[in-house]
Design an enzyme around this catalytic site. Sequence first.
Site, PDB file in Angstrom:
ATOM      1  N   ASP A   5      -2.030 -18.476   3.158  1.00  0.00           N
ATOM      2  CA  ASP A   5      -3.000 -19.335   2.466  1.00  0.00           C
ATOM      3  C   ASP A   5      -3.571 -20.371   3.433  1.00  0.00           C
ATOM      4  O   ASP A   5      -4.780 -20.642   3.449  1.00  0.00           O
ATOM      5  CB  ASP A   5      -2.407 -19.988   1.200  1.00  0.00           C
ATOM      6  CG  ASP A   5      -0.928 -20.310   1.323  1.00  0.00           C
ATOM      7  OD1 ASP A   5      -0.319 -19.938   2.346  1.00  0.00           O
ATOM      8  OD2 ASP A   5      -0.372 -20.948   0.412  1.00  0.00           O
ATOM      9  N   LYS A  47       3.887 -14.733   4.477  1.00  0.00           N
ATOM     10  CA  LYS A  47       4.216 -15.586   3.330  1.00  0.00           C
ATOM     11  C   LYS A  47       5.742 -15.576   3.203  1.00  0.00           C
ATOM     12  O   LYS A  47       6.310 -15.313   2.137  1.00  0.00           O
ATOM     13  CB  LYS A  47       3.519 -15.027   2.072  1.00  0.00           C
ATOM     14  CG  LYS A  47       3.571 -15.924   0.860  1.00  0.00           C
ATOM     15  CD  LYS A  47       2.555 -17.041   0.881  1.00  0.00           C
ATOM     16  CE  LYS A  47       2.784 -17.999  -0.265  1.00  0.00           C
ATOM     17  NZ  LYS A  47       1.903 -19.174  -0.241  1.00  0.00           N
ATOM     18  N   TYR A  63       0.818  -1.215   0.000  1.00  0.00           N
ATOM     19  CA  TYR A  63       0.000   0.000   0.000  1.00  0.00           C
ATOM     20  C   TYR A  63       0.853   1.267   0.000  1.00  0.00           C
ATOM     21  O   TYR A  63       0.330   2.366   0.145  1.00  0.00           O
ATOM     22  CB  TYR A  63      -0.932   0.008   1.217  1.00  0.00           C
ATOM     23  CG  TYR A  63      -2.047  -0.983   1.088  1.00  0.00           C
ATOM     24  CD1 TYR A  63      -1.776  -2.338   1.109  1.00  0.00           C
ATOM     25  CD2 TYR A  63      -3.358  -0.582   0.923  1.00  0.00           C
ATOM     26  CE1 TYR A  63      -2.789  -3.271   0.979  1.00  0.00           C
ATOM     27  CE2 TYR A  63      -4.374  -1.507   0.795  1.00  0.00           C
ATOM     28  CZ  TYR A  63      -4.084  -2.848   0.826  1.00  0.00           C
ATOM     29  OH  TYR A  63      -5.092  -3.759   0.692  1.00  0.00           O
ATOM     30  N   ASP A 106      -5.954  -6.788   5.047  1.00  0.00           N
ATOM     31  CA  ASP A 106      -7.114  -6.272   4.322  1.00  0.00           C
ATOM     32  C   ASP A 106      -7.978  -7.437   3.830  1.00  0.00           C
ATOM     33  O   ASP A 106      -9.199  -7.473   4.029  1.00  0.00           O
ATOM     34  CB  ASP A 106      -6.603  -5.446   3.128  1.00  0.00           C
ATOM     35  CG  ASP A 106      -7.688  -4.585   2.520  1.00  0.00           C
ATOM     36  OD1 ASP A 106      -8.811  -4.575   3.054  1.00  0.00           O
ATOM     37  OD2 ASP A 106      -7.410  -3.917   1.513  1.00  0.00           O
TER      38      ASP A 106
END
Length: 346
Positions: free
Chosen positions: A217, A184, A137, A241
Amino acid sequence: MIAEVARYNGGVLHRVTVLPGDGIGPEVIQATVRAVDATGAKIDWQWVELSGDLIERTGQSVPDTVLESLHLNRVGLKGPVATPVGGGFQSVNVALRKRLDLFANVRPVRSLPGVKTRFQDVKIDLVIFRENTEDLYSGLEHEVVTDVVTSLKVITRAASVRIARYAFDYARRNGRKKVTAVHKANIMKLGDGLFLRCCREVAREFPEILYQELIVDNAAMQLVLRPETFDVLLLPNLYGDIVSDLAAGLVGGLGLVPGANMGEKYALFEAVHGSAPDIAGKGIANPTALMQSAILMLRHLGEIEAAQKLESAIERVYAEGTTLTADVGGKATTEQFTEAVLSAMA
Ligand code: NAI
């Protein structure tokens, strides 16, 4: 820091900036202001226009009038603002969070009585802490040559430690048992790796709180399979988000879930949902998410009784189940739902 402007009869008068926003924003803001006023908390609402139109007209990603009011009052209640997709002006939400250094996005996700969800038999009660100022972002995008674009993901030690400490500190103060860091780092070894290292370091300062890590995930799947096992979630901006909307879906949708953007100096309260252009102007939006955000605001202002009063009223209306809006299976309008909340407080 709270906006205390005067004392009256032993109580406190708070001055709060209200930003109605776009689409359903003005509808749910109006409903929420009425509900907060009915709690007995004394708020001097300072209405300031904020909308996609205004941003386009002024060319300012955060109009000066908005910043001036927030600088003065330090606390705001905000409706959603529409952001053009794939072009146009920069998101005012992202800009506001950066300009006011609102580094922590806090989103409590709780089952409400009487709301039909796919998880009828489990009680979900988790809190999401999303880093709010960096990651993808940062808006650092670059077209290297035609049809080749890079978007920079920025992760810093300072921001990662700050959000981690905020989440653990919240867990400690609120008797929460477990913090799950979501990442991740198996793929983004440097960026998410740094985020994770910071979370681990901070976790050592809070030995009484169980610390766990999940790859994003897997976290998404576990949230759907076993949402009741989650307590506090700690995530970088983008995963935060996405996972917030997933979590909202677990408890009945975006019409229900509140949010708070917190910094050292400022606090801005807003629902997780957007401007919902598909239902805007129809008078059927669910104001619960913004009312719940206002409950967080009342607690921040120290108005604990008023917060409790509004929370109990909302729970009563849901438990009764006769005056709910369409998104949660009812037929009530925004106005009728709001009246029901006011009656439950009377
Ligand atoms: P959205 O959250 O506005 O809508 C998604 C779906 O949820 C729609 O079907 C909508 O009708 C429903 N929904 C959302 N809030 C509801 C409520 N209170 N009551 C009943 N139903 C509700 O997401 P979408 O369509 O992706 O975004 C629309 C616009 O909002 C975009 O311009 C986006 O940039 C902006 N947005 C602004 C945010 C903010 O200002 N904080 C946050 C998210 C999106």
